[in-house]
Every structure is written in C-alpha cells, then in structure tokens.
Design a protein around this motif. Structure first.
Motif, PDB file in Angstrom:
ATOM      1  N   UNK A  46      12.779 -11.084  11.290  1.00 53.92           N
ATOM      2  CA  UNK A  46      13.916 -10.213  11.026  1.00 53.92           C
ATOM      3  C   UNK A  46      13.465  -8.864  10.486  1.00 53.92           C
ATOM      4  N   UNK A  47      12.375  -8.835   9.757  1.00 51.58           N
ATOM      5  CA  UNK A  47      11.892  -7.606   9.165  1.00 51.58           C
ATOM      6  C   UNK A  47      10.772  -7.900   8.189  1.00 51.58           C
ATOM      7  N   UNK A  48      10.313  -6.858   7.529  1.00 49.94           N
ATOM      8  CA  UNK A  48       9.215  -6.955   6.564  1.00 49.94           C
ATOM      9  C   UNK A  48       9.691  -6.418   5.219  1.00 49.94           C
ATOM     10  N   UNK A  49       9.512  -7.201   4.172  1.00 47.89           N
ATOM     11  CA  UNK A  49       9.817  -6.750   2.820  1.00 47.89           C
ATOM     12  C   UNK A  49       8.527  -6.500   2.059  1.00 47.89           C
ATOM     13  N   UNK A  50       8.508  -5.445   1.280  1.00 42.88           N
ATOM     14  CA  UNK A  50       7.332  -5.086   0.490  1.00 42.88           C
ATOM     15  C   UNK A  50       7.751  -4.907  -0.964  1.00 42.88           C
ATOM     16  N   UNK A  51       7.097  -5.622  -1.874  1.00 48.16           N
ATOM     17  CA  UNK A  51       7.331  -5.454  -3.298  1.00 48.16           C
ATOM     18  C   UNK A  51       6.067  -4.965  -3.963  1.00 48.16           C
ATOM     19  N   UNK A  52       6.173  -3.936  -4.789  1.00 49.71           N
ATOM     20  CA  UNK A  52       4.987  -3.380  -5.449  1.00 49.71           C
ATOM     21  C   UNK A  52       5.355  -2.785  -6.799  1.00 49.71           C
ATOM     22  N   UNK A  53       4.388  -2.667  -7.694  1.00 53.86           N
ATOM     23  CA  UNK A  53       4.672  -2.083  -9.007  1.00 53.86           C
ATOM     24  C   UNK A  53       4.841  -0.571  -8.897  1.00 53.86           C
ATOM     25  N   UNK A  54       6.014  -0.087  -9.221  1.00 50.68           N
ATOM     26  CA  UNK A  54       6.250   1.347  -9.121  1.00 50.68           C
ATOM     27  C   UNK A  54       7.704   1.636  -8.821  1.00 50.68           C
ATOM     28  N   UNK A  55       8.000   2.893  -8.605  1.00 47.31           N
ATOM     29  CA  UNK A  55       9.363   3.339  -8.310  1.00 47.31           C
ATOM     30  C   UNK A  55       9.529   3.603  -6.817  1.00 47.31           C
ATOM     31  N   UNK A  56      10.636   3.128  -6.279  1.00 51.07           N
ATOM     32  CA  UNK A  56      11.002   3.378  -4.886  1.00 51.07           C
ATOM     33  C   UNK A  56      12.441   3.884  -4.918  1.00 51.07           C
ATOM     34  N   UNK A  57      12.624   5.153  -4.624  1.00 51.77           N
ATOM     35  CA  UNK A  57      13.951   5.753  -4.781  1.00 51.77           C
ATOM     36  C   UNK A  57      14.971   5.111  -3.855  1.00 51.77           C
ATOM     37  N   UNK A  58      14.598   4.824  -2.607  1.00 54.36           N
ATOM     38  CA  UNK A  58      15.501   4.216  -1.636  1.00 54.36           C
ATOM     39  C   UNK A  58      14.761   3.114  -0.893  1.00 54.36           C
ATOM     40  N   UNK A  59      15.315   1.896  -0.927  1.00 48.68           N
ATOM     41  CA  UNK A  59      14.671   0.762  -0.261  1.00 48.68           C
ATOM     42  C   UNK A  59      14.411   1.035   1.214  1.00 48.68           C
ATOM     43  N   UNK A  60      15.389   1.608   1.890  1.00 45.40           N
ATOM     44  CA  UNK A  60      15.291   1.800   3.333  1.00 45.40           C
ATOM     45  C   UNK A  60      14.418   2.965   3.745  1.00 45.40           C
ATOM     46  N   UNK A  61      13.994   3.787   2.779  1.00 42.21           N
ATOM     47  CA  UNK A  61      13.081   4.894   3.068  1.00 42.21           C
ATOM     48  C   UNK A  61      11.665   4.491   2.665  1.00 42.21           C
ATOM     49  N   UNK A  62      11.516   4.021   1.438  1.00 41.92           N
ATOM     50  CA  UNK A  62      10.241   3.435   1.023  1.00 41.92           C
ATOM     51  C   UNK A  62       9.171   4.421   0.628  1.00 41.92           C
ATOM     52  N   UNK A  63       9.556   5.499  -0.068  1.00 43.65           N
ATOM     53  CA  UNK A  63       8.555   6.416  -0.627  1.00 43.65           C
ATOM     54  C   UNK A  63       8.208   5.930  -2.027  1.00 43.65           C
ATOM     55  N   UNK A  64       6.910   5.738  -2.279  1.00 42.08           N
ATOM     56  CA  UNK A  64       6.456   5.027  -3.477  1.00 42.08           C
ATOM     57  C   UNK A  64       5.758   5.956  -4.454  1.00 42.08           C
ATOM     58  N   UNK A  65       6.140   5.842  -5.732  1.00 38.85           N
ATOM     59  CA  UNK A  65       5.409   6.442  -6.846  1.00 38.85           C
ATOM     60  C   UNK A  65       4.973   5.305  -7.759  1.00 38.85           C
ATOM     61  N   UNK A  66       3.679   5.192  -8.032  1.00 45.36           N
ATOM     62  CA  UNK A  66       3.182   4.090  -8.846  1.00 45.36           C
ATOM     63  C   UNK A  66       1.953   4.523  -9.631  1.00 45.36           C
TER      64      UNK A  66
END
Length: 311
Positions: A46-66
């Motif tokens: 169905x899709x790929x989920x990614x969890x990581x330590x840090x901030x993600x402003x929008x789940x569907x965009x996925x730009x990461x600051x960590x």
C-alpha cells in the motif's frame, strides 16, 4: 525494516547498519529499502512509512530536520517516492509509535493518551480527541528537551540541562563512567546488568533517572490531562530499577485530580519502531484531517484497488 499486514502484524523484518551522517545516507537508504521490497512476500504494498527522530512538518511531504541524525531540510519523502514509485509517509518516530498505539495498542480504548519513549532520547506523542497532535511544524511532543537543570550537561540540541541530557541512555552511561562503575567501552547493557546483580551504584543511577523522569512527566500530565500514559522504548528494559523512584516522584508532583492517571509500561522489541512507521500507512483510512496529504489519498486508492481485486 518491517513488512506488516493490514492487521499490523509483522510479516517479515530485517536490520541493516546505516550511517545517517554519511554524505551518501539518502542514496544508501533508498538502496536498503529497495532491496527489502524486492525480497518481499510478493504482496502488493500500500505504501512505505518512515519513522525517524526529528521534525517533519508535513507527513505527505517528508522534509526532515533532525539534530540526532545531523539532517537539515532533507527531502526524504520526495527522494523515496521518486525511487520506489510508491506512496511514502514520513513522520517523527514517536508520533509513528503513537499511531500504532492508536490502531492496535492501549490507545484503542482512549481518545486522549500520551505515548512516551525513553532510550537514547526521550520523546512523546499526544493523542487528543482520537487524533495525533503534531503542532505548528510537526514538533509537538519534544519532551526530551524540557529544561530541567539550568547548569546541567550539554544536550545534542545545543542547550544545557534538557531532560534527555540527564536521563537518556548516553547520559546514564556517562554518569556510570565518571565514577568508574563501567569502563569506556561498556554500554547501557553492562550498566543494566550491574543493576540486575544488585550493584548499589548502578541501582542509584537508574533510581535518580526515575526520580527526574517522574517529576518531568508529572508536569506533562498536569498540562495535557491524558486519560492514560503509555511508556515504551529501549529504556524500559531497565524499568524495574526506575520504577520505585519514578512512581513516588510522579504521584507527589501530580495535582490532586490527576494522581490517579494510569501509567502503563509496555514490553519492548526493536522492531516496534519500524512497526510504528508502517502504522503511518495503515492509519491513512482514518485520517479525517488529511494529515498525510496527497500520499494518504494515494494509499487509500491502492487499498481500494487491492480490496476490489481480492473480491
């Protein structure tokens, strides 16, 4: 990495070394995930989920600051979507665990819950009214960076005296090394083994952490008023050595009306992080607020197509 079924159960899993600070980190990650998918069960994903330590402003965009990964504005979602040709949902790892708790864990029976992790860091995910609270830019729940001691140790975030810098696993190991309780190459596992064997110094280190954690968590409960608190993470493996001091400090610092708040400690396996990430995909049918954006819509379309094909 895990592949999970629609019921959240792990179908298969794999663990690979990964250097987040490498200049090739994202391309390496693409390769690892691509290989894992290629070796899969053959089921249509169905899709790929990614969890990581840090901030993600929008789940569907996925730009990461960590700060923990050393990443700033890394467009992880776009990179993975382009390489995998699948919907990709990216989220803070504790928020991802909270999504899993809401679907399959204690949160199923509570519309207002606080999911807290202890381990290398300290994090929290807040479920209010049945929905995950993300904050202005996805940074809600940063419990580990509550200031506890003004002249405390330096935290990875650059401030001093954060909760994480006092009770995180690295901090406990440093405390033990400073009094020569363990050697420079020994780890939190060695410290826990000493406490299990009854070593007074090791027991005291965990008890002190429990006391500090209890008071900090009481502040969060007083502020947020959850009906239940769920504790998770690598750190709960040493929970018997935290528990006594934690419980006393917590109850003493709660306001009278909240002293009965239930705190549940769940057992921990390392694949829970990845299972939480998978829950980001599985939660999209219940995403009434559209948190997952366009990626959520694409997951739902694939889910309908898959269900229709199986009838």
């Amino acid at each position: 990495m895990v592949e999970v079924g629609i019921d959240g159960d792990v179908v298969r899993s794999d663990t690979r070394p990964f250097e987040a600070i490498s200049p090739l980190a994202t391309s390496t990650l693409v390769g690892l995930v691509s290989d894992f998918i290629a070796d899969g069960s053959g089921t249509r994903l169905l899709g790929v989920g990614v969890g990581l330590p840090g901030n993600v402003a929008e789940q569907g965009v996925g730009i990461v600051d960590s700060t923990q990964l050393g990443w700033s504005q890394v467009p992880l979602g776009e990179i993975l979507r382009r390489a995998l040709d699948l919907p990709v949902v990216v989220e803070n790892n504790v928020n991802a665990l909270s999504a899993a708790e809401r679907l399959y864990g204690q949160g199923r029976e509570h519309d207002d819950a606080l999911v807290v992790t202890i381990g290398n860091g300290v994090g929290a995910g807040l479920i209010a009214g049945g929905a995950l609270v993300r904050g202005r830019a996805g940074g809600a729940g940063d419990l580990g960076h509550i200031p506890v001691r003004e002249d405390g140790p330096l935290c990875q975030c650059g401030n001093r005296g954060c909760l994480e810098a006092i009770i995180g696993q690295a901090a406990l190991v440093n405390d033990a090394r400073s009094i020569r309780l363990i050697g420079p190459s020994e780890t939190i596992d060695d410290l826990r083994a000493l406490a299990d064997a009854g070593n007074a110094g090791a027991v005291e280190i965990f008890a002190n952490a429990g006391h500090v954690f209890g008071r900090a968590l009481a502040g969060a409960i007083n502020l947020l008023d959850p009906s239940i608190v769920v504790l998770l993470g690598e750190g709960v493996q040493a929970w018997p050595h935290w528990a006594g001091a934690f419980e006393k400090a917590l109850r003493n610092a709660l306001v009278p009306g909240k002293r009965g708040t239930s705190v549940v400690v769940e057992s921990w396996q390392d694949d829970r992080w990845a299972q939480g990430a998978a829950a980001l995909v599985l939660a999209t049918p219940f995403d009434a607020d559209g948190v997952a954006g366009e990626q959520g819509r694409l997951v739902r379309e694939r889910m309908v197509a898959t269900t229709g094909a199986s009838e």
